[in-house]
Scaffold this active site. Structure first.
Site, PDB file in Angstrom:
ATOM      1  CE  LYS A 104      17.717 -31.462  48.631  1.00 40.95           C
ATOM      2  NZ  LYS A 104      18.102 -31.664  47.246  1.00 40.95           N
TER       3      LYS A 104
HETATM    4  N1  PMP Z   1      13.520 -29.583  43.539  1.00 37.63           N
HETATM    5  C1  PMP Z   1      14.564 -30.381  43.586  1.00 37.63           C
HETATM    6  C2  PMP Z   1      14.221 -31.706  43.018  1.00 37.63           C
HETATM    7  C3  PMP Z   1      15.760 -30.104  44.281  1.00 37.63           C
HETATM    8  O1  PMP Z   1      16.618 -30.996  44.388  1.00 37.63           O
HETATM    9  C4  PMP Z   1      15.804 -28.743  44.738  1.00 37.63           C
HETATM   10  C5  PMP Z   1      17.001 -28.433  45.535  1.00 37.63           C
HETATM   11  N2  PMP Z   1      17.291 -28.760  46.839  1.00 37.63           N
HETATM   12  C6  PMP Z   1      14.671 -27.901  44.789  1.00 37.63           C
HETATM   13  C7  PMP Z   1      13.509 -28.256  43.937  1.00 37.63           C
HETATM   14  C8  PMP Z   1      14.842 -26.439  45.406  1.00 37.63           C
HETATM   15  O2  PMP Z   1      14.815 -26.788  46.836  1.00 37.63           O
HETATM   16  P1  PMP Z   1      15.288 -25.849  47.865  1.00 37.63           P
HETATM   17  O3  PMP Z   1      14.904 -24.411  47.546  1.00 37.63           O
HETATM   18  O4  PMP Z   1      14.807 -26.454  49.153  1.00 37.63           O
HETATM   19  O5  PMP Z   1      16.914 -25.800  47.790  1.00 37.63           O
END
Ligand code: PMP
Length: 313
Positions: free
Chosen positions: A152
């Site tokens: 990320k």
């Molecule tokens: N995919 C991407 C590319 C994201 O940026 C996010 C947001 N963090 C998610 C999926 C969802 O992840 P999460 O449930 O951990 O926030």
């Protein structure tokens, strides 16, 4: 001008004073890793609860590892930083935060020195009621062997930016990515679920998606508990989206955001689906602590319970 305070490398500073050097890898290459998370105000408890902090810290550490960063904070120190920024701004409302580890060294291979900031933002729900009109974007989700979405980093989000701007230029609200294998991956900043013939389905972790914490919450808890079924984790084809009964995005920022059409094909009757509605309201009750189950997922900011909740090693 914002009056919010940002936690940066150990102290709270007014937002305009939280600065990064222009030549840093952080600014030039977006050499950072981050988490987006929310804290929810529970009026009855007079308490602010952060949702699944330990999981966000664990994922931040995995991103740092893949980027070869060193950030010398324990989880207890990361929790204390989050607590300080929330309590220091005296929030008594729902708040979204970015927790960002970055490199101020220069050059594409810079790995240090690293810094950390937490940036709280007032960010409402995303288009929850009407539902999103999505397209399958012609941009392809970056592959694990090129720019891995499991990692990320802010730099990865140009893929989502290109697709989002294209989707909006073409009259849609948001894009859905296919991966390099031609299967459904996810949204720009959210995981995708669909309901087909009554079954809740989501792509597998190997589909070039982020390992979403909300996805895990749905798989481990909400879908079995609220809908009395297990989530099917399997590849999804593009055309399955067109004939799905329902679909939604999920994420810490998106929460549960319904999708009502894909490439102008209405899903179901073209309105927010009943299972999506039930999951959305169950999710909001869980994160806010109206639903008392899974207390270990909510870390209190103000009360004595905050100190007692384990946030990992
Ligand atoms: N995919 C991407 C590319 C994201 O940026 C996010 C947001 N963090 C998610 C999926 C969802 O992840 P999460 O449930 O951990 O926030």
């Amino acid at each position: 001008m914002s009056t919010l305070k940002i936690w940066m490398n150990g102290s709270l500073v007014p937002e305009p004073e939280a600065k990064l050097p222009v030549n840093s890898a952080a600014v030039f290459y977006a050499t950072n890793v981050f988490e987006g998370l929310r804290a929810y105000w529970n009026q009855a408890d007079e308490e602010l609860y952060c949702f699944r902090l330990a999981e966000h810290f664990a994922r931040l550490r995995e991103s740092m590892k893949m980027m070869r960063f060193s950030v010398p904070y324990t989880d207890a120190q990361l929790y204390e930083a989050a607590r300080q920024v929330l309590a220091g701004n005296e929030f008594r409302e729902d708040i979204h935060m970015h927790m960002v580890a970055y490199v101020t060294g220069v050059g594409v291979d810079a790995t240090e020195p690293t810094g950390l900031y937490i940036n709280p933002r007032r960010r409402g729900r995303i288009e929850g009621d009407a539902g999103l009109r999505c397209c399958v974007t012609s941009w392809v989700r970056t592959s694990d062997n090129a720019i891995p979405i499991r990692l990320k980093s802010g730099s990865n989000y140009q893929n989502g930016r290109l697709a989002t701007l294209q989707a909006k230029a073409d009259g849609y609200d948001a894009p859905i990515f296919l991966n390099g294998h031609g299967h459904v991956a996810e949204g720009s900043g959210a995981t995708l679920f669909m309901v087909r013939r009554g079954r809740v389905v989501t792509p597998p972790l190997s589909a070039d998606i982020l390992e979403s914490i909300t996805r895990t919450t749905l798989i481990e808890d909400l879908v079995p508990r609220v809908l009395a079924q297990d989530v099917a984790e399997r590849e999804i084809d593009r055309t399955e989206l067109y004939v799905a009964d329902e679909a939604f995005f999920c994420g810490s920022g998106y929460e549960i955001t319904p999708i009502v059409s894909v490439d102008r094909f209405p899903l179901g009757d073209g309105r927010v689906g009943p299972l999506t509605r039930r999951l959305s309201s169950a999710y909001m009750d869980l994160v806010r602590g109206v639903d008392r189950s899974h207390a270990e997922w909510r870390t209190a900011v103000y009360g004595p319970r905050g100190a007692k909740v384990a946030v990992g090693a």
